[in-house]
Design an enzyme around this catalytic site. Structure first.
Site, short mmCIF file in Angstrom:
data_model
loop_
_atom_site.label_atom_id
_atom_site.label_comp_id
_atom_site.label_asym_id
_atom_site.label_seq_id
_atom_site.Cartn_x
_atom_site.Cartn_y
_atom_site.Cartn_z
N HIS A 76 0.84 -1.20 0.00
CA HIS A 76 0.00 0.00 0.00
C HIS A 76 0.87 1.25 0.00
CE1 HIS A 76 0.47 0.73 4.40
NE2 HIS A 76 0.28 -0.56 4.56
N ASP A 78 0.20 4.34 1.32
CA ASP A 78 0.08 5.32 2.40
C ASP A 78 0.86 4.89 3.63
OD1 ASP A 78 -1.85 3.22 2.61
OD2 ASP A 78 -2.89 4.36 4.17
N ASP A 115 6.38 0.72 7.30
CA ASP A 115 5.06 0.10 7.13
C ASP A 115 4.26 0.99 6.18
OD1 ASP A 115 2.50 -0.96 7.37
OD2 ASP A 115 2.20 -0.19 9.40
N GLU A 145 -4.80 2.34 2.95
CA GLU A 145 -4.91 1.10 3.71
C GLU A 145 -5.00 1.38 5.20
OE1 GLU A 145 -3.36 -2.37 6.02
OE2 GLU A 145 -2.58 -0.32 5.90
N GLU A 146 -4.20 2.33 5.68
CA GLU A 146 -4.08 2.53 7.11
C GLU A 146 -5.32 3.14 7.75
OE1 GLU A 146 -1.87 1.23 8.70
OE2 GLU A 146 0.04 1.19 7.66
N ASP A 169 3.26 -6.76 3.53
CA ASP A 169 2.90 -5.87 4.64
C ASP A 169 3.02 -6.53 6.01
OD1 ASP A 169 2.09 -3.50 5.75
OD2 ASP A 169 -0.04 -3.82 5.41
N HIS A 458 3.27 2.57 13.56
CA HIS A 458 2.20 3.48 13.95
C HIS A 458 2.61 4.39 15.11
CE1 HIS A 458 -1.21 0.85 12.04
NE2 HIS A 458 -0.14 0.95 11.27
#
Length: 492
Positions: A76, A78, A115, A145-146, A169, A458
């Site tokens: 992904h 983002d 990530d 995605e996030e 991922d 994150h």
């Protein structure tokens, strides 16, 4: 260019360095997508952008490998935007600043975007390196995605031709994933009922900071503190003081899929309440230091002077909000009965905001199955409904059910053993991967997920292990070379 461009595999790290220079938080992937599109078209590669913003790139097979089963490499575009409180960073404008430290790559004060930026860089490196041998190849790069898996939700059937999907991922070297949790967002609104600030009151802001935070799927069972839950505990104790302390606003967390690292409450109170409040905060500071020792070692509670607000919540709202936040499900709710050391269901009290007309709360509920997901969702709704709030659920996405007969899984396991003399762990991840959504659209796909070691995803503590990236690349390249002509063929 930064020092990471000299790392090996150099082509992958050069792409990742470029990605760091192009802002691409969730919902703002246009610039990075355009750069990738321009680069691919300059190389003569076929590029397709679908209506949702996903990008598909096709590369012809290596001569002699035309009859191999078609492969989709997937990542992904983002990244999660999180910065430390003392860092002034605009994720829509400012580049990420990567640096090397003790065998890891990190970012200065922000999330790194490993990530899924390392996986994305690996996909681009495969497209760029003609020495990598492969059959018919498609690269699928999804958006958002996030924050909502928008790209995976919007992927249309018939867009892709391959039959094997390699998802990049995952975040642990030596682990290969064959399943993941599904999830749903709980969006909660509680009407703001206001009163005037008592005339003899002053204002103080209670701040909670210094927490580790982390990924609400990967780290949810590690006992890390949630700033939002600590704030609820403190407000509950403040209410018990019976000192006339009033609540004006609350805030905490920024993303539903990140464990809240910071939270605050704006309080008004008579001067006579200052000693009791200060004593409570000091006592709780000591308690949290002991309780979270070795898990969250830098929790900081402080009271600072603030401007007097225009309003406070009614006493009834203050009590109901505090109790609802205190009772809100958070953390690991159930362990899997079928798979050892795997979380079945969890919830993350991710975001609290005070807005003009209401207080907004957002939770992300995850589960390996719909029953567990619905059980936690119903409990969450019940708690907030009792407080007079509306609770709406959206963005539900399915889990990826494990397939013990997966041929591509067996190929990856065998290849890992050949390369590193080690059979990797086969796991199901509690974090949400897009594979479950892909499987609903392309049920014939055989899928597997693997990646390098990434820690602290994150959160601004995010880092990626340099040697693990090298092993990830070796595994990816060898797997592509060994894809058979017939998907159903034995890999023994």
């Amino acid at each position: 260019m930064t020092a990471i461009t000299q790392l090996s595999p150099r082509l992958l790290w050069q792409f990742f360095d470029t990605l760091c220079s192009i802002p691409h938080p969730s919902g703002h992937e246009a610039a990075v997508r355009q750069w990738i599109t321009d680069w691919a078209q300059e190389r003569g590669l076929v590029t397709i952008q679908d209506t949702i913003g996903n990008l598909i790139i096709r590369k012809a097979p290596t001569p002699g490998m035309e009859q191999r089963t078609g492969v989709i490499l997937q990542a992904h575009m983002d990244m999660v935007p999180q910065a430390n409180a003392d860092v002034d960073h605009d994720f829509t404008k400012d580049p990420i600043q990567p640096y090397i430290e003790d065998g890891w790559v990190r970012a200065r004060g922000t999330t790194l975007g490993a990530d899924n930026g390392i996986g994305l860089a690996a996909c681009l490196a495969v497209l760029a390196d003609d020495k990598v041998q492969h059959g018919p190849l498609e690269v699928l790069l999804t958006v958002d995605e996030e924050s909502g898996m928008t790209g995976a939700f919007g992927l249309a059937p018939g867009m892709l031709q391959g039959k094997i999907l390699l998802n990049t991922d995952s975040e642990q070297d030596g682990d290969v994933y064959m399943g993941c949790a599904g999830g749903v967002d709980a969006n909660i609104t509680l009407p703001y009922q206001a009163e005037s600030v008592p005339s003899d009151h002053q204002a103080l802001r209670l701040n909670i900071s210094g927490l580790r935070g982390g990924h609400s799927g990967i780290n949810i069972n590690e006992g890390r503190a949630s700033a939002n839950k600590l704030l609820a505990e403190l407000l509950n104790e403040i209410n018990k003081l019976q000192a006339g302390i009033r609540l004006s606003e609350v805030s905490g967390g920024t993303l539903r899929n990140a464990i809240a690292r910071e939270a605050s409450a704006l309080l008004t109170l008579p001067k006579s309440a200052n000693p009791a409040l200060a004593e409570l905060i000091t006592a709780r500071q000591q308690q949290y230091q002991q309780e979270f020792n070795g898990v969250d070692d830098f929790i900081d509670l402080e009271l600072v002077s603030a401007d007097l607000p225009q309003r406070v919540m009614t006493s009834d709202l203050q009590q109901k909000l505090t109790q609802a936040l205190l009772a809100c499900p958070h953390g690991m709710m159930a362990a899997s009965r079928d798979i050892a050391d795997v979380v079945e269901s969890s919830s993350n009290l991710g975001v609290i905001n005070t807005e003009t007309e209401h207080i907004y709360v957002q939770c992300l509920i995850r589960s390996l199955n719909d029953t567990g997901r619905d059980r936690v969702a119903n409990a969450t709704a019940a708690v907030f409904n009792l407080a007079g709030a509306d609770c709406e659920f959206d963005g539900a996405y399915p889990g990826w059910q494990p397939d013990p007969q997966s041929a591509i899984m067996q190929l990856v396991l065998n290849t890992h053993k050949e390369l590193f003399d080690l059979v990797p762990n086969v796991k199901v991840i509690h974090a949400g991967l897009e594979c479950g959504l892909f499987k609903a659209i392309y049920p014939e796909w055989d899928m597997v997920s693997f990646g390098p070691t990434i820690q602290g995803a994150h959160s601004p503590d995010e880092r990626v292990h340099i040697e693990a990236v090298s092993r990830f690349w070796q595994l990816l390249v060898r797997v592509l070379r060994q894809i058979p002509e017939d998907k159903a063929a034995s890999f023994k």
